[in-house]
Scaffold this motif. Structure first.
Motif, PDB file in Angstrom:
ATOM      1  N   VAL A 170       0.933  -1.357  -0.125  1.00 44.46           N
ATOM      2  CA  VAL A 170       0.052   0.102  -0.032  1.00 44.46           C
ATOM      3  C   VAL A 170       0.752   1.298  -0.005  1.00 44.46           C
ATOM      4  N   LEU A 171       1.914   1.213   0.848  1.00 41.99           N
ATOM      5  CA  LEU A 171       2.801   2.601   1.066  1.00 41.99           C
ATOM      6  C   LEU A 171       3.536   2.864  -0.395  1.00 41.99           C
ATOM      7  N   LEU A 172       3.954   1.683  -0.820  1.00 41.33           N
ATOM      8  CA  LEU A 172       4.783   1.667  -2.172  1.00 41.33           C
ATOM      9  C   LEU A 172       3.909   2.227  -3.381  1.00 41.33           C
ATOM     10  N   GLY A 173       2.563   1.602  -3.270  1.00 39.54           N
ATOM     11  CA  GLY A 173       1.728   2.153  -4.350  1.00 39.54           C
ATOM     12  C   GLY A 173       1.199   3.520  -4.192  1.00 39.54           C
ATOM     13  N   PHE A 174       1.002   4.011  -2.873  1.00 45.17           N
ATOM     14  CA  PHE A 174       1.072   5.495  -2.585  1.00 45.17           C
ATOM     15  C   PHE A 174       2.235   6.356  -3.426  1.00 45.17           C
ATOM     16  N   ALA A 175       3.343   5.807  -3.095  1.00 42.63           N
ATOM     17  CA  ALA A 175       4.396   6.641  -3.217  1.00 42.63           C
ATOM     18  C   ALA A 175       4.725   6.689  -4.898  1.00 42.63           C
ATOM     19  N   ALA A 176       4.196   5.631  -5.642  1.00 44.03           N
ATOM     20  CA  ALA A 176       4.179   5.454  -7.037  1.00 44.03           C
ATOM     21  C   ALA A 176       3.154   6.494  -7.572  1.00 44.03           C
ATOM     22  N   VAL A 177       1.867   6.773  -6.887  1.00 46.78           N
ATOM     23  CA  VAL A 177       1.199   7.723  -7.577  1.00 46.78           C
ATOM     24  C   VAL A 177       1.644   9.076  -6.956  1.00 46.78           C
ATOM     25  N   VAL A 178       2.123   9.402  -6.066  1.00 45.56           N
ATOM     26  CA  VAL A 178       2.539  10.696  -5.705  1.00 45.56           C
ATOM     27  C   VAL A 178       3.970  11.298  -6.431  1.00 45.56           C
ATOM     28  N   PHE A 179       4.672  10.363  -6.642  1.00 46.01           N
ATOM     29  CA  PHE A 179       6.050  10.579  -7.201  1.00 46.01           C
ATOM     30  C   PHE A 179       6.357  10.279  -8.724  1.00 46.01           C
ATOM     31  N   GLN A 180       5.093   9.816  -9.337  1.00 44.71           N
ATOM     32  CA  GLN A 180       5.025   9.504 -10.702  1.00 44.71           C
ATOM     33  C   GLN A 180       5.333  10.728 -11.529  1.00 44.71           C
ATOM     34  N   PRO A 181       6.145  10.799 -12.724  1.00 40.94           N
ATOM     35  CA  PRO A 181       6.156  12.027 -13.254  1.00 40.94           C
ATOM     36  C   PRO A 181       4.860  12.704 -13.759  1.00 40.94           C
ATOM     37  N   ALA A 182       3.899  12.029 -14.073  1.00 43.06           N
ATOM     38  CA  ALA A 182       2.439  12.611 -14.430  1.00 43.06           C
ATOM     39  C   ALA A 182       2.178  13.400 -13.188  1.00 43.06           C
ATOM     40  N   ALA A 183       2.225  13.027 -11.687  1.00 38.35           N
ATOM     41  CA  ALA A 183       1.710  13.651 -10.645  1.00 38.35           C
ATOM     42  C   ALA A 183       2.355  15.003 -10.627  1.00 38.35           C
ATOM     43  N   ARG A 184       3.420  15.303 -11.278  1.00 34.06           N
ATOM     44  CA  ARG A 184       3.985  16.630 -11.102  1.00 34.06           C
ATOM     45  C   ARG A 184       2.897  17.856 -11.718  1.00 34.06           C
ATOM     46  N   ARG A 185       2.023  17.475 -12.606  1.00 29.92           N
ATOM     47  CA  ARG A 185       0.931  18.135 -13.128  1.00 29.92           C
ATOM     48  C   ARG A 185       0.063  18.748 -12.033  1.00 29.92           C
ATOM     49  N   ILE A 186       0.034  18.196 -10.811  1.00 32.22           N
ATOM     50  CA  ILE A 186      -0.961  18.645  -9.698  1.00 32.22           C
ATOM     51  C   ILE A 186      -0.174  19.775  -9.013  1.00 32.22           C
ATOM     52  N   GLY A 187       0.976  19.812  -9.238  1.00 31.98           N
ATOM     53  CA  GLY A 187       1.819  20.791  -8.199  1.00 31.98           C
ATOM     54  C   GLY A 187       2.657  20.133  -7.243  1.00 31.98           C
ATOM     55  N   LEU A 188       3.739  20.789  -6.562  1.00 29.13           N
ATOM     56  CA  LEU A 188       4.333  20.423  -5.374  1.00 29.13           C
ATOM     57  C   LEU A 188       3.611  20.244  -4.350  1.00 29.13           C
ATOM     58  N   GLU A 189       2.734  21.407  -4.075  1.00 28.98           N
ATOM     59  CA  GLU A 189       2.036  21.727  -2.733  1.00 28.98           C
ATOM     60  C   GLU A 189       0.965  20.333  -2.595  1.00 28.98           C
ATOM     61  N   LEU A 190       0.453  20.242  -3.496  1.00 27.40           N
ATOM     62  CA  LEU A 190      -0.550  19.017  -3.307  1.00 27.40           C
ATOM     63  C   LEU A 190      -0.074  17.690  -2.985  1.00 27.40           C
ATOM     64  N   ARG A 191       1.160  17.290  -3.637  1.00 31.00           N
ATOM     65  CA  ARG A 191       1.768  16.259  -3.429  1.00 31.00           C
ATOM     66  C   ARG A 191       2.445  16.163  -2.194  1.00 31.00           C
ATOM     67  N   LEU A 192       3.012  17.465  -1.802  1.00 30.47           N
ATOM     68  CA  LEU A 192       3.332  17.329  -0.274  1.00 30.47           C
ATOM     69  C   LEU A 192       2.442  17.085   0.869  1.00 30.47           C
ATOM     70  N   TRP A 193       1.231  17.680   0.598  1.00 29.17           N
ATOM     71  CA  TRP A 193       0.065  17.410   1.438  1.00 29.17           C
ATOM     72  C   TRP A 193      -0.362  15.966   1.495  1.00 29.17           C
ATOM     73  N   GLY A 194      -0.365  15.286   0.450  1.00 28.11           N
ATOM     74  CA  GLY A 194      -0.613  13.646   0.497  1.00 28.11           C
ATOM     75  C   GLY A 194       0.340  13.163   1.272  1.00 28.11           C
ATOM     76  N   VAL A 195       1.529  13.475   1.221  1.00 29.91           N
ATOM     77  CA  VAL A 195       2.688  12.868   1.927  1.00 29.91           C
ATOM     78  C   VAL A 195       2.628  13.034   3.597  1.00 29.91           C
ATOM     79  N   ALA A 196       2.495  14.499   3.770  1.00 27.42           N
ATOM     80  CA  ALA A 196       2.374  14.910   5.346  1.00 27.42           C
ATOM     81  C   ALA A 196       1.231  14.119   5.658  1.00 27.42           C
TER      82      ALA A 196
END
Length: 415
Positions: A322-348
């Motif tokens: 589950v954790l690896l799957g979440f990391a794959a979604v957040v840090f995949q190249p396509a995820a950069r489209r939604i901005g760093l702030e939203l990805r950091l929020w998901g991680v936090a």
């Protein structure tokens, strides 16, 4: 001959009519389109909720076949009703062994006190006010969500992400007596202000957010990560601008304030009850039926939870997956489209949950704050893909209502 000649134009006429509808729809202001989408999603959820209410047997919350408002105010809604009516207990309830049992201190005050104020102002019932506060908060959340997505995605993708937000499997919480809708609205406003770099404007929002849902420490971690990335600027995270000691003051202040408000409610519970661990002991009471009584050891609840649900070593393996799957979604190249702030929020937020939350049937609702990651899910343009996602979300709504909301005898899967 006549029949054939009159039959040919019909498909063309249908396509022309559909094209006209699509064009006119695109000319409608974005906020009105989102309002229509939100309204339709709530009508659909109301139909499903009403269907379950018609077959609901008498239980500890309601009579048999309750009204919609009554059915929408069960589970945590019953606790919010208690808080709106009489506030918080000054003495913690305990069992025969001296363990603190479930009580109102597990719930933040902003939502029930807002409901109480509106009840006093209007004379309306708790159920009516509580559901409408959630419904209107959900509407506001949908509008802000579209604005937030529009900062990163083209209008079509931003709108589709908002459609997914409105029909998400747990989106029923936008029309029940729960604090989630109000909390998500405040969270999305705070994230939008962060994206806009309006740090000082974030302070009152963060204060109210921390008193609505227990997200203060998670948001503080987001701001700490934001400052660190802004100062260090690792190339792989692509921070758009560098933070200097002067420009880092405002976001660092937000981090401190959010951290303090995250600790404020446990401090208030201690001050009122005289028990230093009043809040944490209250929270632990909800997991005692699963794993018994124990101490809160950070970053162990998910290991315990996956072990309880799936046994070991399967639980540990699944947790890692589950954790690896979440990391794959957040840090995949396509995820950069939604901005760093939203990805950091998901991680936090995930780090916060891993530290303190015990996974159970309410996990799906607790995951609602990572809804901005729906922007990643909305990237593909395939119509088949999009229709399938919406259908799947609606099916999962019904599934969530069946297994978590509807009270079927002895129910150990609360929403």
């Amino acid at each position: 001959m006549t029949t054939a000649s009159t039959a040919v134009p019909r498909p063309r006429a249908s396509r022309a009519a559909l094209t006209w509808v699509v064009v006119r729809w695109r000319l409608v202001p974005w906020w009105l389109r989102i309002t229509v989408v939100y309204t339709l999603s709530r009508v659909l959820a109301t139909v499903m909720m009403s269907g379950f209410a018609r077959i609901q047997a008498a239980n500890s919350f309601t009579v048999q076949n309750p009204t919609y408002l009554s059915f929408a105010s069960i589970w945590d809604g019953a606790w919010y009703r208690v808080i709106a009516a009489s506030g918080y207990p000054s003495t913690l309830p305990v069992d025969a062994a001296g363990h603190v049992t479930e009580n109102a201190w597990a719930f933040m005050p902003a939502y029930p006190f807002t409901v109480r104020a509106l009840m006093a102002l209007t004379g309306a019932s708790f159920e009516f006010v509580a559901v409408w506060v959630s419904l209107l908060s959900g509407w506001g959340a949908a509008l802000v969500f579209r604005r937030l997505m529009g900062r990163f995605l083209d209008p079509t993708r931003a709108t589709f992400a908002t459609v997914l937000f409105c029909v998400a499997p747990v989106s029923v919480v936008f029309q029940v007596a729960y604090a989630e809708a109000m909390g998500v609205l405040l969270l999305l406003v705070a994230l939008l202000l962060l994206v806009q770099r309006r740090f000082w404007a974030m302070l009152p929002v963060v204060l109210l957010l921390g008193m609505t849902r227990p997200t203060g420490l998670a948001f503080a971690l987001l701001m700490v990560l934001f400052v660190l990335v802004g100062v260090l600027r690792p190339a792989w995270l692509r921070m758009p601008e560098r933070l200097t000691p002067r420009t880092a003051v405002a976001p660092a202040t937000v981090a401190v304030v959010s951290g303090l408000v995250g600790l404020a409610w446990p401090a208030v519970a201690w001050a009122v009850t005289g028990v230093p661990r009043a809040y944490t002991d209250t929270e632990l009471a909800w997991r005692s039926s699963y794993i018994g009584w124990g101490e809160l050891v950070p970053f162990t609840p998910w290991v315990q939870g996956f072990g309880w649900w799936f046994h070991q070593p399967a639980g540990a393996i699944l947790l890692v997956a589950v954790l690896l799957g979440f990391a794959a979604v957040v840090f995949q190249p396509a995820a950069r489209r939604i901005g760093l702030e939203l990805r950091l929020w998901g991680v936090a937020y995930l780090v916060y949950l891993l530290a303190v939350f015990f996974p159970q049937s309410s996990t799906w609702r607790i995951l609602l704050p990572i809804a901005p990651l729906l922007g990643v899910v909305a990237l593909p343009r395939s119509r088949v893909y999009r229709v399938a996602l919406v259908v799947l979300a609606v099916v999962l709504q019904w599934t969530w209502l069946y297994f978590c909301w509807w009270v079927d005898g002895y129910d150990w899967t609360p929403p």
